[in-house]
Write a protein that holds these residues in place. Structure first.
Motif, short mmCIF file in Angstrom:
data_model
loop_
_atom_site.label_atom_id
_atom_site.label_comp_id
_atom_site.label_asym_id
_atom_site.label_seq_id
_atom_site.Cartn_x
_atom_site.Cartn_y
_atom_site.Cartn_z
N ASP A 1 0.84 -1.20 0.00
CA ASP A 1 0.00 0.00 0.00
C ASP A 1 0.87 1.25 0.00
N ALA A 2 0.52 2.22 -0.84
CA ALA A 2 1.20 3.52 -0.82
C ALA A 2 0.75 4.26 0.43
N THR A 3 1.62 4.39 1.40
CA THR A 3 1.27 4.97 2.68
C THR A 3 0.80 6.41 2.52
N GLN A 4 -0.33 6.74 3.18
CA GLN A 4 -0.82 8.10 3.12
C GLN A 4 0.14 9.01 3.89
N THR A 5 0.20 10.24 3.42
CA THR A 5 1.19 11.17 4.00
C THR A 5 0.95 11.44 5.47
N ASP A 6 -0.32 11.31 5.94
CA ASP A 6 -0.61 11.57 7.35
C ASP A 6 -0.79 10.28 8.15
N ASP A 7 -0.29 9.16 7.62
CA ASP A 7 -0.40 7.88 8.29
C ASP A 7 0.33 7.94 9.63
N ASP A 8 -0.29 7.37 10.68
CA ASP A 8 0.30 7.41 12.02
C ASP A 8 1.28 6.27 12.28
N ASN A 9 1.48 5.41 11.27
CA ASN A 9 2.45 4.30 11.38
C ASN A 9 2.21 3.46 12.63
N VAL A 10 0.98 3.02 12.79
CA VAL A 10 0.61 2.19 13.93
C VAL A 10 1.31 0.83 13.83
N VAL A 11 1.85 0.36 14.95
CA VAL A 11 2.52 -0.94 15.01
C VAL A 11 1.93 -1.75 16.14
N ILE A 12 1.56 -3.01 15.84
CA ILE A 12 1.05 -3.92 16.87
C ILE A 12 2.25 -4.59 17.55
N LYS A 13 2.35 -4.42 18.86
CA LYS A 13 3.47 -4.97 19.62
C LYS A 13 3.14 -6.35 20.18
#
Length: 419
Positions: free
Chosen positions: A138-150
């Motif tokens: 996916d082309a990441t949206q410029t305002d993506d919060d880059n959520v990561v599941i730990k």
């Protein structure tokens, strides 16, 4: 007599020079220059100009090539987005799935070959190709919060009921979840019937489609963290649209990832997010809040198409919503006034149909028990962007006012000389 006019000319020159110095002192810091640098830059002789002309032309040529390249890149990205479907629609026959899983399928072969040379894979998917079983970056949206599941997180999942086994594994991988561990997660499913239940009033049934594919993972965060969102293969709904709508639906302090096996609009993903959140909070889904949230994301999407600016559409809806809730506006006339105020602030012109849709939406939102402070906290990034816009507008308005004062002063001085 000549000496008299010379003295007056010198006086006028002094006034203009003083005005220029004052303007340079105000304007140039905004562009990273000091006043002395501005005047030094202006002190260029003809010799300097002539010796630098060839370098300037070469630089202009490079700039032109660079701009042309940027435009081509922008066109490519725009094409990738426009090729996706509005809804989660797709063929739902077993024969199609068998064909797509066939290694002799030329579409699969072409994508497999491309994967060997391109990293990440980027493919153009048209509305006729929505069942292609390829893992698409996916082309990441410029305002993506880059959520990561730990590893120590306790996520709640909402998966589209019509995902194939291969698609389910792909979606989980996009979310950062090992498919082998799915048994340890809290899982709900979203059916296509539910998508139609909440979307039929706002979208054509064909647009919604016949299969539920949008999927969501949500993790509870600390109080005050707000809502953070990442998307994978979501081509239509933006991060801001999701934040606005989820805040309306009552979500608080959560990390959310919305994913699909191939590019789709993601409009129906809100249902999964709200269901998973209700499961996480051990509460029932508030149908009125969910209905308002679905209405909001559709209206925002339609507005962005008409204005050609998704961010501005998000901000306008957020601004009106805040106005309605803060001021307790509950009549159509009062809300219409807020919409007109927003149009002036954002310098846009809306059709009567757009205005009516916004008013109808805000009447629903106004009837919900939404805390304004919580709204501002959960969708903070949107309201921060509105505040930044207002600050910039105020700054440039001050510049204009300053120029007007300078001009008025010069005119008054000249009139005083000749009167």
């Amino acid at each position: 007599m000549k000496k008299f006019w010379k003295r007056r000319n010198k006086a006028l020159q002094a006034v203009f020079l003083a005005a220029l110095i004052a303007v340079a002192g105000i304007i140039s810091p905004a562009f990273g220059f000091t006043g002395m640098e501005v005047f030094a830059a202006g002190n260029i002789s003809d010799e300097n100009l002539s010796t630098g002309s060839s370098d300037s032309k070469a630089s202009d040529s490079k700039d032109s090539d660079s701009k042309a390249s940027d435009l081509e890149d922008a066109d490519t990205k725009s094409s990738d987005l426009e090729d996706s479907d509005m809804g989660d629609a797709g063929s739902d026959t077993p024969e199609d799935d068998a064909y797509l899983n066939d290694p002799q399928n030329p579409a699969m072969s072409e994508i497999s070959n491309k994967a060997k040379t391109d990293d990440p894979v980027r493919a153009d998917i048209t509305s006729a190709d929505t069942d292609v079983q390829a893992k698409i970056s996916d082309a990441t949206q410029t305002d993506d919060d880059n959520v990561v599941i730990k590893e120590d997180d306790k996520p709640y999942l909402a998966l589209g009921a019509d995902l194939t086994s291969a698609q389910k594994s792909q979606v989980l991988e996009l979310m950062g979840i090992n498919p082998a561990d799915i048994g340890s997660y809290n899982l709900v499913t979203v059916k296509n019937e539910e998508e139609h239940q909440y979307l039929d009033a706002y979208l054509d049934a064909k647009t919604i489609g016949t299969r539920a594919l949008s999927s969501v993972v949500i993790v509870k965060r600390d109080a005050g963290d707000g809502i953070h969102i990442s998307t994978k293969n979501i081509s239509y709904c933006t991060i801001g649209m999701y934040k606005n709508a989820l805040a309306t639906a009552g979500l608080e302090d959560a990390d959310v990832i919305v994913a699909a096996p191939f590019p789709i609009s993601g409009t129906a993903a809100l249902i999964g997010a709200v269901k998973a959140y209700a499961d996480m909070e051990d509460t029932k889904v508030d149908k009125e809040s969910l209905d308002a949230a679905m209405n909001e994301i559709v209206v925002t999407g339609e507005l962005s198409e008409n204005l050609g600016d998704k961010e501005q559409s998000e901000q306008l809806i957020a601004y009106v919503k805040k106005k309605v809730l803060e001021d307790g506006l509950d009549s159509a006339k009062e809300i219409q006034g807020a919409v007109s105020e927003a149009c002036d602030k954002f310098q846009v012109s809306l059709s009567d149909e757009n205005k009516e849709r916004i008013v109808s939406l805000m009447e629903k939102i106004g009837s919900l028990d939404i805390d304004v402070d919580s709204l501002l906290e959960q969708a903070g990034a949107i309201y921060d962007s509105i505040a930044d816009m207002e600050d910039k507008t105020g700054f440039f308005a001050g510049i204009v006012a300053f120029f007007k004062k300078i001009a008025d002063a010069i005119v008054s001085f000249i009139q005083g000389i000749f009167s």
